[in-house]
Each structure stands twice: as structure tokens, then as C-alpha cells.
Design a protein around this motif. Structure first.
Motif, PDB file in Angstrom:
ATOM      1  N   GLY A   1      34.765  51.782  38.687  1.00 18.46           N
ATOM      2  CA  GLY A   1      34.176  50.615  38.101  1.00 18.46           C
ATOM      3  C   GLY A   1      34.709  50.437  36.501  1.00 18.46           C
ATOM      4  N   GLY A   2      33.895  49.311  36.128  1.00 18.21           N
ATOM      5  CA  GLY A   2      34.316  49.187  34.456  1.00 18.21           C
ATOM      6  C   GLY A   2      33.776  50.045  33.640  1.00 18.21           C
ATOM      7  N   VAL A   3      32.688  50.881  33.794  1.00 18.32           N
ATOM      8  CA  VAL A   3      32.127  51.714  32.968  1.00 18.32           C
ATOM      9  C   VAL A   3      33.099  53.100  33.048  1.00 18.32           C
ATOM     10  N   GLU A   4      33.277  53.402  34.376  1.00 17.41           N
ATOM     11  CA  GLU A   4      33.969  54.568  34.713  1.00 17.41           C
ATOM     12  C   GLU A   4      35.528  54.495  33.875  1.00 17.41           C
TER      13      GLU A   4
ATOM     14  N   VAL B   1      42.939  34.462  43.952  1.00 14.33           N
ATOM     15  CA  VAL B   1      42.495  35.838  44.270  1.00 14.33           C
ATOM     16  C   VAL B   1      41.066  36.138  43.975  1.00 14.33           C
ATOM     17  N   ILE B   2      40.354  36.758  44.682  1.00 15.75           N
ATOM     18  CA  ILE B   2      39.046  36.864  44.221  1.00 15.75           C
ATOM     19  C   ILE B   2      38.775  38.705  44.644  1.00 15.75           C
ATOM     20  N   ILE B   3      38.515  39.282  43.508  1.00 14.88           N
ATOM     21  CA  ILE B   3      38.464  40.883  43.869  1.00 14.88           C
ATOM     22  C   ILE B   3      36.943  41.136  42.685  1.00 14.88           C
ATOM     23  N   SER B   4      36.230  41.639  43.694  1.00 14.97           N
ATOM     24  CA  SER B   4      34.817  41.761  43.168  1.00 14.97           C
ATOM     25  C   SER B   4      33.702  42.418  44.151  1.00 14.97           C
ATOM     26  N   ARG B   5      32.782  43.086  43.759  1.00 14.94           N
ATOM     27  CA  ARG B   5      31.524  43.580  44.723  1.00 14.94           C
ATOM     28  C   ARG B   5      31.075  42.322  45.210  1.00 14.94           C
ATOM     29  N   LEU B   6      30.709  42.363  46.424  1.00 13.51           N
ATOM     30  CA  LEU B   6      30.333  40.978  47.253  1.00 13.51           C
ATOM     31  C   LEU B   6      28.806  41.250  47.140  1.00 13.51           C
TER      32      LEU B   6
ATOM     33  N   PHE C   1      43.080  33.534  39.529  1.00 14.65           N
ATOM     34  CA  PHE C   1      41.869  34.412  39.581  1.00 14.65           C
ATOM     35  C   PHE C   1      40.602  33.663  39.601  1.00 14.65           C
ATOM     36  N   LEU C   2      39.775  33.831  40.594  1.00 17.87           N
ATOM     37  CA  LEU C   2      38.360  33.044  40.856  1.00 17.87           C
ATOM     38  C   LEU C   2      37.317  34.048  40.566  1.00 17.87           C
ATOM     39  N   ASN C   3      36.533  34.063  39.422  1.00 14.15           N
ATOM     40  CA  ASN C   3      35.364  34.938  39.169  1.00 14.15           C
ATOM     41  C   ASN C   3      34.113  33.994  39.224  1.00 14.15           C
TER      42      ASN C   3
ATOM     43  N   PHE D   1      31.001  41.297  29.730  1.00 14.08           N
ATOM     44  CA  PHE D   1      32.232  40.968  29.269  1.00 14.08           C
ATOM     45  C   PHE D   1      33.420  40.611  30.451  1.00 14.08           C
ATOM     46  N   CYS D   2      33.427  41.254  31.543  1.00 14.19           N
ATOM     47  CA  CYS D   2      34.215  40.892  32.797  1.00 14.19           C
ATOM     48  C   CYS D   2      35.672  41.687  32.531  1.00 14.19           C
ATOM     49  N   ILE D   3      35.667  42.733  33.025  1.00 13.78           N
ATOM     50  CA  ILE D   3      37.256  43.142  32.641  1.00 13.78           C
ATOM     51  C   ILE D   3      38.053  42.663  33.821  1.00 13.78           C
ATOM     52  N   ALA D   4      37.604  42.296  34.714  1.00 12.54           N
ATOM     53  CA  ALA D   4      38.273  41.839  35.755  1.00 12.54           C
ATOM     54  C   ALA D   4      39.373  40.631  35.647  1.00 12.54           C
TER      55      ALA D   4
END
Length: 445
Positions: A23-26, A206-211, A282-284, A291-294
Motif C-alpha cells: 500500500g501507499g504507507v508501506e 486503466v483503473i487500479i484501486s481497492r474496490l 488512468f481513471l481515479n 495525496f493519491c500516489i496512484a
């Protein structure tokens, strides 16, 4: 002319969120630790055990990680004990000769407890907030009170965006002058553009995210069918897993989009680039983001971003690389249409080069080092001075906070008698040898 000597710190980073969880924090903790070590600092990480991963482990460049045998209780956070972790944190701090404790993420139980125990022992502390939190629901009210307790006694705090700084200030009443803004970064070498991987004659989103709800998965259920109806050349790739995945699969079957919406399931971080380079956009759809590192990772791979206009997202990318929209399905569809029109003007490699200059981990480490130096230069305080700040946290909460701190102080003196610091072994420091890759012990004063 010789460069002035920089003070070197011995840092303990604490969070419930660390590898092998992703994840982002890790990622933030790992890359920040690596860059701080390259700058000459000693960094040790403490987190809870992950399955069979317990005890002391070494990672890249000799990064030492204490996997405390504390099992996760809820969403990878450990069960709160207040004083149960004090003996092991005290042992780590003394054995590693720590000078500053850096806690990460407001939702981490270990972070709050480590900061409390560190302040009782007289260590300087820094806290980094990675998320935004509300003010109205029961969970947010509870979380904000815990945060107010923890930040009442830290030397400095770090937020990843100016929106996050304002949110943290309002939630914790920490003075703004104590809060620094240091954005996240990405390892740009891992996210290189490769236009040859794109499907010809199609526009791939592309969508990469926790659903999950917070990431706007419900928005996608309405946006995707409408975009597919308006633009026959559009193809979707969805990476990620979560409770909302069922809704997306139902949407795909309802509108017969099996050949246009590709569901990948959970995607390992090492495979994220492989997914991103296949896309153009990329779709967020997040409903809240600090912040949104993705979207930075996507921009590094040369993708134009369409995102909801929430939290700290508008601060992240230059306006020519992102199309923002309110988190409303119809507005999101319009934003996607605008992005498709802008695609011919996008140069993936120019975008990557700009991201490389904007977001780099060495820069984040240098700025974090400055925060550590500020923290170390603050005056030492006795118990009464600390209690004054806790007492000001509220008519009822303030008294409760003072009681907890006093009990922690008494427990610390008991531990001093039970296991004197002078009798505790000091752990040797390890640094990797560049020639052989082996690890050797070295003395650091």
C-alpha cells in the motif's frame, strides 16, 4: 569549501502498515528509510507480525525490521493495549540507541502507542499523517480524539499535501507551524513509459484501486457503461479487489461488456507498471484522498489522468496532465470525453521526465531530515509541562489523557527498576558491503 556536518539521527519508524502488506504507507516507509540510510542515518522499522513473519528481519541495504509478535485485530491494525507494548518498544529504543521516533498513519495503533511511550522516555517524536478523515461520523470522532491525544505531545508533524495539513490541524488542534508538508514520491525507475504495449486503434482506460466505497467503486458502476456507450473504441482494464468487485462484475454482465471491461483482480505492486503501460488514460474515482500516489505512478508511465476533484488530488499533477471532475457520474463521463480529445497532444516521455523532477525520494528524505533536526532542537520538557497540554484537550478527555500519561510514567519507572537500561545489550549496527553484498557489523557512536 567543506560542506558543514549534518547531524545524523537514529530513527525508529513505527506503523501497523508495512511489508509484506502492500500500500501507499508501506511503500512510503520503505523508500524513505532507504534514502535516509543512504544519507548516513540509522533507520529501524517496527510493525506487527504478519503471519509467520515474526521477530527480526533484514531487508534491502540492511534495513532492520522488528516484526513484533502482536497479531492484527482489524484491517491490519493491532489491538490497542495502551501499556502492553511498552516493554518491547523500550527494549528496541535502548538496544538500537534510538534518538527520534517517527510514527506513520493515524489509523495505526502501534504508531500511537510508540509515540506515547517514546515521549514518556524523553525521546523526540515526529508523526506523518497519510490520510484524510471526516468529522461527523462516530468512527471519525473517535479517531480525531485519539489523534488529538497523540499530537498533543509530538515535536513535529508531516502531511503529504496542504489539504491534508488543514485537515490534520482541524482534527487535532496542533498549531500549523508544527506541521510540515512533504509530498509522497515514486521510484520513477520502476515506472517507465512503453507506448508499444498499447492496443492499436483503441483507447484503453486503466483503473487500479481497492474496490471499496472510499475509492469510488460505486461511481465506476455508473461511469463505465456510459463511457462505453458513447465511445465504441474505449476498452477498460480494472485491477484491484474488494467488496465492491461484485457490483462491477454485475455491471459488466448487465450491459454485456465482457469484451470491453477486463477484470484483473488483485494486482501485485511489482505488476502495476505492466498494467499501466497498456493504457492511455488512468481513471481515479476516489471520494477522499490526501495525496493519491496512484496517479503519480500513472503519470510516470505516461498516462493522462482523469480524477475526482477531492482532497489533495488537485495539488498532485500539473493541470496539463490531469482532468478533474466532481464525484458525480455525469461529470466524470464529461471529463473522460475531454481526456480522449487531449490524448493526441500527450507526450508520455515528456510527462515521465517532469514527474521524475517533481517527485523523488531523495528530495523527500532530505526534507524529512530537516524536520528531524527541527524536532531534535526543541526544548526538553518535564512531566508537568506535558500534562498541561494534555489537560487542555477537553474537560473530560483532558483528565483521562493526563491519567493515562501518569500511569505510563509510573510503568516506565517500574521497567527501569525491573530491567535497568545499563544491563541491556546494545545491538550492533549492520551495513551491507557493496563489493560482496554481505552484511557486516560496524560501530556507530
Amino acid at each position: 569549501m567543506n560542506e558543514p556536518l549534518r547531524p545524523l539521527h537514529r530513527v525508529l519508524m513505527v506503523s501497523d502498515f508495512f511489508y509484506p502488506n502492500f500500500g501507499g504507507v508501506e511503500n512510503h516507509i520503505f523508500y524513505l528509510a532507504q534514502c535516509l540510510m543512504q544519507r548516513g542515518h540509522k533507520v529501524v522499522v517496527a510493525t506487527h507480525a504478519y503471519g509467520r513473519r515474526s521477530g527480526v528481519r533484514y531487508m534491502t541495504n540492511g534495513l532492520k525490521v522488528y516484526y513484533i509478535p502482536w497479531l492484527p485485530f482489524y484491517l491490519q491494525t493491532s489491538f490497542p493495549t495502551l501499556f502492553g507494548t511498552f516493554p518491547i518498544f523500550r527494549t528496541i529504543m535502548l538496544r538500537e540507541r534510538i534518538t527520534i521516533v517517527h510514527g506513520h498513519q493515524a489509523f495505526s495503533t502501534l504508531c500511537h502507542e510508540a509515540i506515547m511511550h517514546a515521549r514518556t522516555m524523553g525521546y523526540k517524536t515526529v508523526f506523518t499523517d497519510h490520510s484524510l478523515c471526516g468529522f461527523a461520523d462516530v468512527g471519525s470522532i473517535h479517531m480525531n480524539k485519539v489523534l488529538q491525544y497523540t499530537l498533543a505531545d509530538v515535536q513535529q508533524a508531516i502531511c503529504v499535501s496542504h489539504t491534508s495539513k488543514e485537515n490534520t490541524h482541524l482534527r487535532s488542534t496542533l498549531p500549523p507551524e508544527k506541521i510540515f508538508v512533504i509530498p509522497n514520491a515514486v521510484d520513477t525507475a520502476m515506472f517507465q513509459p512503453d507506448p508499444s504495449k498499447r492496443i492499436k486503434d483503441k483507447v484503453v482506460i486503466v483503473i487500479i484501486s481497492r474496490l471499496v466505497y472510499r475509492k469510488g467503486a460505486d461511481l465506476l458502476v455508473e461511469v463505465i457503461p456510459e463511457v462505453c456507450r458513447l465511445f465504441p473504441q474505449v476498452h477498460f482494464i480494472i485491477g484491484g479487489d474488494g467488496p465492491k468487485r461484485v457490483r462491477l462484475e454485475e455491471m459488466r454482465e448487465k450491459y454485456h461488456l465482457q469484451d470491453r471491461v477486463e477484470m484483473l483482480g488483485a494486482v501485485a505492486h511489482s505488476d502495476v507498471r505492466k498494467c499501466l503501460v497498456r493504457g492511455h488514460i488512468f481513471l481515479n474515482s476516489s471520494l477522499t484522498e490526501a495525496f493519491c500516489i496512484a496517479i503519480v505512478e500513472a503519470a510516470c508511465c505516461g498516462l493522462l489522468t482523469v480524477s475526482t476533484k477531492v482532497g489533495g488530488v488537485p495539488e498532485v499533477l500539473p493541470p496539463e496532465y490531469i482532468v478533474l471532475a466532481e464525484p458525480i457520474p455525469s461529470r466524470m463521463v464529461v471529463a473522460v470525453a475531454q481526456a480522449i480529445e487531449l490524448l493526441p497532444n500527450v507526450d508520455p516521455f515528456a510527462m515521465h521526465n517532469q514527474m521524475r523532477t517533481l517527485y523523488s525520494w531523495p528530495d523527500v528524505a532530505e526534507r524529512t531530515e530537516t524536520v528531524y533536526t527541527h524536532a531534535m532542537n526543541t526544548e526538553n520538557e518535564d512531566l508537568l509541562q506535558r500534562l498541561e497540554r494534555y489537560y487542555a484537550c477537553g474537560p473530560w478527555a483532558g483528565k483521562l489523557f493526563c491519567l493515562v500519561v501518569i500511569m505510563d510514567y509510573i510503568f516506565w519507572h517500574f521497567l527501569q527498576w525491573w530491567q535497568p537500561a545499563a544491563e541491556m545489550d546494545v545491538a550492533p549496527d549492520f551495513q551491507p558491503q557493496e563489493e560482496s553484498g554481505t552484511v557486516r557489523a560496524v560501530n556507530r557512536s
